[in-house]
Write a protein that holds these residues in place. Structure first.
Motif, PDB file in Angstrom:
ATOM      1  N   ALA A 403     -35.627 -96.011  -0.965  1.00 21.02           N
ATOM      2  CA  ALA A 403     -34.665 -96.532  -1.926  1.00 21.02           C
ATOM      3  C   ALA A 403     -33.400 -95.847  -2.056  1.00 21.02           C
ATOM      4  O   ALA A 403     -32.386 -96.360  -2.103  1.00 21.02           O
ATOM      5  CB  ALA A 403     -35.224 -96.932  -3.044  1.00 21.02           C
ATOM      6  N   THR A 404     -33.116 -94.487  -2.236  1.00 25.52           N
ATOM      7  CA  THR A 404     -32.368 -93.596  -2.326  1.00 25.52           C
ATOM      8  C   THR A 404     -32.095 -92.456  -1.403  1.00 25.52           C
ATOM      9  O   THR A 404     -33.123 -92.273  -0.752  1.00 25.52           O
ATOM     10  CB  THR A 404     -32.464 -93.046  -3.667  1.00 25.52           C
ATOM     11  N   ARG A 405     -31.238 -91.750  -1.252  1.00 30.24           N
ATOM     12  CA  ARG A 405     -31.345 -90.428  -0.421  1.00 30.24           C
ATOM     13  C   ARG A 405     -32.317 -89.533  -0.961  1.00 30.24           C
ATOM     14  O   ARG A 405     -33.075 -88.955  -0.044  1.00 30.24           O
ATOM     15  CB  ARG A 405     -29.750 -89.851  -0.457  1.00 30.24           C
ATOM     16  N   ALA A 406     -32.678 -89.531  -2.176  1.00 32.93           N
ATOM     17  CA  ALA A 406     -33.523 -88.481  -2.720  1.00 32.93           C
ATOM     18  C   ALA A 406     -34.861 -88.834  -2.546  1.00 32.93           C
ATOM     19  O   ALA A 406     -35.476 -87.879  -2.030  1.00 32.93           O
ATOM     20  CB  ALA A 406     -33.164 -88.372  -4.248  1.00 32.93           C
ATOM     21  N   GLU A 407     -35.030 -90.005  -2.385  1.00 38.20           N
ATOM     22  CA  GLU A 407     -36.471 -90.478  -2.099  1.00 38.20           C
ATOM     23  C   GLU A 407     -36.697 -90.366  -0.624  1.00 38.20           C
ATOM     24  O   GLU A 407     -37.756 -90.022  -0.107  1.00 38.20           O
ATOM     25  CB  GLU A 407     -36.472 -92.173  -2.235  1.00 38.20           C
ATOM     26  N   ALA A 408     -35.822 -90.460   0.365  1.00 37.08           N
ATOM     27  CA  ALA A 408     -35.784 -90.615   1.750  1.00 37.08           C
ATOM     28  C   ALA A 408     -35.989 -88.854   2.136  1.00 37.08           C
ATOM     29  O   ALA A 408     -36.874 -88.461   2.662  1.00 37.08           O
ATOM     30  CB  ALA A 408     -34.333 -90.958   2.567  1.00 37.08           C
ATOM     31  N   ALA A 410     -37.254 -86.650  -0.010  1.00 39.74           N
ATOM     32  CA  ALA A 410     -38.892 -86.456  -0.158  1.00 39.74           C
ATOM     33  C   ALA A 410     -39.785 -86.854   0.510  1.00 39.74           C
ATOM     34  O   ALA A 410     -40.866 -85.930   1.007  1.00 39.74           O
ATOM     35  CB  ALA A 410     -39.064 -86.942  -1.882  1.00 39.74           C
ATOM     36  N   LYS A 411     -39.423 -87.966   1.227  1.00 35.07           N
ATOM     37  CA  LYS A 411     -40.535 -88.728   2.110  1.00 35.07           C
ATOM     38  C   LYS A 411     -40.608 -87.686   3.313  1.00 35.07           C
ATOM     39  O   LYS A 411     -41.522 -87.182   3.920  1.00 35.07           O
ATOM     40  CB  LYS A 411     -40.107 -89.984   2.337  1.00 35.07           C
ATOM     41  N   MET A 412     -39.141 -87.285   3.865  1.00 36.02           N
ATOM     42  CA  MET A 412     -39.205 -86.368   5.083  1.00 36.02           C
ATOM     43  C   MET A 412     -39.864 -85.025   4.934  1.00 36.02           C
ATOM     44  O   MET A 412     -40.317 -84.441   5.683  1.00 36.02           O
ATOM     45  CB  MET A 412     -37.522 -86.240   5.361  1.00 36.02           C
ATOM     46  N   ARG A 413     -39.584 -84.643   3.629  1.00 35.77           N
ATOM     47  CA  ARG A 413     -40.168 -83.131   3.426  1.00 35.77           C
ATOM     48  C   ARG A 413     -41.786 -83.171   3.555  1.00 35.77           C
ATOM     49  O   ARG A 413     -42.453 -82.686   4.198  1.00 35.77           O
ATOM     50  CB  ARG A 413     -39.773 -82.792   1.888  1.00 35.77           C
ATOM     51  N   ASP A 414     -42.196 -84.555   2.945  1.00 34.56           N
ATOM     52  CA  ASP A 414     -43.593 -84.727   2.851  1.00 34.56           C
ATOM     53  C   ASP A 414     -44.087 -85.001   4.492  1.00 34.56           C
ATOM     54  O   ASP A 414     -45.359 -84.278   4.793  1.00 34.56           O
ATOM     55  CB  ASP A 414     -44.029 -85.946   2.154  1.00 34.56           C
ATOM     56  N   VAL A 415     -43.520 -85.769   5.169  1.00 31.32           N
ATOM     57  CA  VAL A 415     -43.699 -85.987   6.438  1.00 31.32           C
ATOM     58  C   VAL A 415     -43.699 -84.498   7.402  1.00 31.32           C
ATOM     59  O   VAL A 415     -44.675 -84.524   8.146  1.00 31.32           O
ATOM     60  CB  VAL A 415     -42.647 -86.868   7.124  1.00 31.32           C
TER      61      VAL A 415
END
Ligand code: ADP
Length: 460
Positions: A403-408, A410-415
Motif C-alpha cells: 500500500a505504501t513504499r515502506a510496506e513494499a 519491507a515485503k521485498m526485504r522478507d522476499v
C-alpha cells in the motif's frame, strides 16, 4: 498531427516469441490468457528449457551464440513461416529495437507486435529522437539536437556553450555504452575522438552528440501505451536510479517524492509526442530528474524489463495490451481511467558473483521462490535448470506490491530473506544488503548512488 495509415484490424491466432528466458515466459502467459497459440524459438543451449515445452510449438533456430540464433533474422522468419505464426513478439533486447527486422516481419505478411519500423528508426537514433521530442515540447537535456561536426574549434564552442561537465554520446548507442563524460576543455578533443572510434566499432556509426552532464540526477521514466487510432495514455512513472554501469538493478513505481503537478505535464507531453510521431504500442520515455526538473534522454520502443512494477500499480496488463493494439483494437482505457495505486518494487536477480560481478553459469540445484499476497516472480528457471554462459545474466525478477513504499520495501526485504537459490552465484546477498541501506530506504538516491555504495563496501 502526422497523418497516419490506420491499418485494418489484423487478427492473428499464433504468436512467435522471438526471445528467450523470463520474457519469453511472460509473453507466453499473456498470449495464453488471450486465447492465442504460441511458438517459442530456441538456440541449442536453450533446447531443454521448460518454457519451450509449454508452448504449442518450439523450434530450434541455431547454435548457442545469440548472433547465430536469437539475432538471426532469416532463421526467425523461417521459423515463423514453418509454424504458420501470424505475429512476432520481439520482447526486449535482441531484435526488439531493430527497425529492419520489424520491417522484414511486416513484409513477410506477419504482424510485428511493436511500433512501426519508422518509429523504431527515429527513436533508435538518439539525435533524431531528441529533435522529435524537442519539437513535441518534451523537456530535454541542454545541448543541441544535432550531430557533432568534425571541426575541433566548433566542438570547443558547443561544449563551452553548454557548460562543463558535458557528456559525449553516440547517436546509435545503447546498453549504457558509447558515452563519455568530459570534465573540462583539456579532455574534450581526445574524448570526442575516443568515443567516435568506439561508436564506429560498436554501433557502425560514428555519429555523436553532446549534452550537459547532470551531476546527481535520478532516472525516472514514463510508460506509454498507444493504439493505431490516435489514442495514447501514460501509465505513471518508475524510478530506475539504482544502476551499476548504467544497468538497472532495482526499479520502483511510482518514483518516490515527485509531486503529481510536476510529473503530470511531462506525462501529457509524452502522450502528445506519441501522437505527433504516430507511435503505436508500448514505449518508455526515459528522463533524468534533477532539482525538480525533467530532462529527456531516450525513448525505448519496446517492452521493458521493469514493466511489471507499472502493471502492479496500474493493474493494467501491458503485454496483453501490446498484443491487442497490434491486432488493431482500440485502447481499453482513457487517461482519466488510469489510476495507480500503492507502491511496487522489482529486483533483478542476476547469475553473477555478488562481489566481482563475473557471470556465473551452471546448474541450479535448489530453488525456493517466495509467494504470497503482493508477491510476483517472473522467471524461467527451476531446480535443475542449467544457466547458460551465452546470454544476459538476468534469471529472475522479484516484484512486490504494498500500500505504501515502506510496506513494499519491507515485503521485498522478507522476499529476499526467504528466497533460496543454490548451485550458482547470484546477486541476492548484495540485494539483501542494499535493501537495508538507510538512504535507499528513505528514497534519497541518484544514478551514482549504487556505484558509490559498492565502492564503500569494498573499501570496508
Ligand atoms: P543507453 O541507451 O545506453 O541506455 P541512455 O541515454 O539511456 O543510454 O543513458 C544511460 C544512462 O547514462 C542514464 O540512465 C544515466 O545514468 C547516464 N546518462 C545519460 N545521459 C546523461 C546526462 N546527460 N547526464 C548524466 N548522466 C547521463
Amino acid at each position: 498531427m502526422r497523418s497516419r495509415t490506420v491499418q485494418p484490424a489484423r487478427r492473428f491466432e499464433t504468436v512467435l516469441i522471438a526471445n528467450r528466458g523470463e520474457i519469453a515466459v511472460r509473453i507466453q502467459r499473456a498470449c495464453r490468457e488471450l486465447g492465442l497459440a504460441t511458438v517459442t524459438v530456441c538456440s541449442e543451449a536453450d533446447r531443454d528449457a521448460a518454457y519451450g515445452k509449454a508452448s504449442d510449438m518450439s523450434l530450434c533456430i541455431g547454435p548457442s551464440s545469440a548472433a547465430k540464433s536469437y539475432l538471426n533474422q532469416d532463421a526467425l522468419l523461417l521459423a515463423a513461416r514453418l509454424s504458420e505464426a501470424g505475429a512476432v513478439h520481439p520482447g526486449y533486447g535482441f531484435l526488439s529495437e531493430n527497425a529492419a527486422f520489424a520491417a522484414a516481419v511486416e513484409e513477410a505478411g506477419l504482424v510485428f507486435i511493436g511500433p512501426e519500423p519508422s518509429s523504431i528508426a527515429t527513436m533508435g537514433d538518439k539525435i533524431s529522437a531528441k529533435s522529435a521530442m524537442m519539437a513535441a515540447g518534451v523537456p530535454c537535456v541542454p545541448g543541441p539536437d544535432k550531430e557533432l561536426p568534425n571541426d575541433p574549434a566548433v566542438i570547443d564552442q558547443i561544449a563551452a556553450q553548454i557548460g562543463y561537465p558535458v557528456i559525449v554520446k553516440a547517436a546509435g548507442g545503447g546498453g549504457g555504452r558509447g558515452m563519455r563524460v568530459v570534465p573540462n576543455a583539456d579532455a574534450l578533443q581526445e574524448t570526442v575522438a575516443l568515443t567516435r572510434e568506439e561508436a564506429r566499432k560498436a554501433f557502425g556509426s560514428s555519429s555523436l552528440y553532446m549534452e550537459k552532464f547532470l551531476q546527481r540526477p535520478r532516472h525516472v521514466e514514463i510508460q506509454v501505451l498507444c493504439d493505431n487510432h490516435g489514442n495514447a495514455v501514460w501509465l505513471g512513472h518508475r524510478d530506475c536510479s539504482m544502476q551499476r554501469r548504467h544497468q538497472k538493478v532495482a526499479e520502483e513505481a511510482p518514483a518516490p517524492g515527485i509531486p503529481r503537478q510536476t510529473i503530470a505535464p511531462v506525462g501529457a507531453a509524452c502522450v502528445e509526442a506519441c501522437r505527433q510521431i504516430g507511435y503505436r504500442g508500448a514505449g518508455t520515455f526515459e528522463f533524468l530528474y534533477e532539482n525538480g526538473a525533467f530532462y529527456f534522454i531516450e525513448m525505448n520502443t519496446r517492452l521493458q524489463v521493469e514493466h511489471p512494477v507499472t502493471e502492479m500499480t496500474s493493474g493494467f496488463d501491458i503485454v496483453q495490451a501490446q498484443i491487442k493494439v497490434a491486432q488493431g483494437e482500440v485502447l481499453e482505457i482513457s487517461q482519466d481511467e488510469v489510476e495507480c495505486e500503492g507502491h511496487s518494487i522489482e529486483c533483478r536477480i542476476n547469475a553473477e558473483d555478488p562481489v566481482s560481478f563475473m557471470p556465473s553459469a551452471g546448474i541450479i540445484t535448489a530453488l525456493d521462490l517466495p509467494s504470497g499476497p503482493g508477491i510476483r516472480v517472473d522467471t524461467h528457471i527451476h531446480a535443475g535448470y542449467k544457466v547458460s554462459p551465452h546470454y544476459d545474466s538476468l534469471i529472475a525478477k522479484l516484484i512486490v506490491h504494498g500500500a505504501t513504499r515502506a510496506e513494499a520495501m519491507a515485503k521485498m526485504r522478507d522476499v529476499l530473506a526467504r528466497i533460496r537459490l543454490d548451485g550458482i552465484s547470484t546477486n541476492i546477498p548484495l540485494l539483501r544488503a542494499l535493501f537495508e541501506d538507510d538512504a535507499f530506504i528513505r528514497g534519497e538516491t541518484d544514478i551514482h548512488y549504487l556505484e558509490q555504495w559498492l565502492k564503500q563496501r569494498s573499501a570496508a
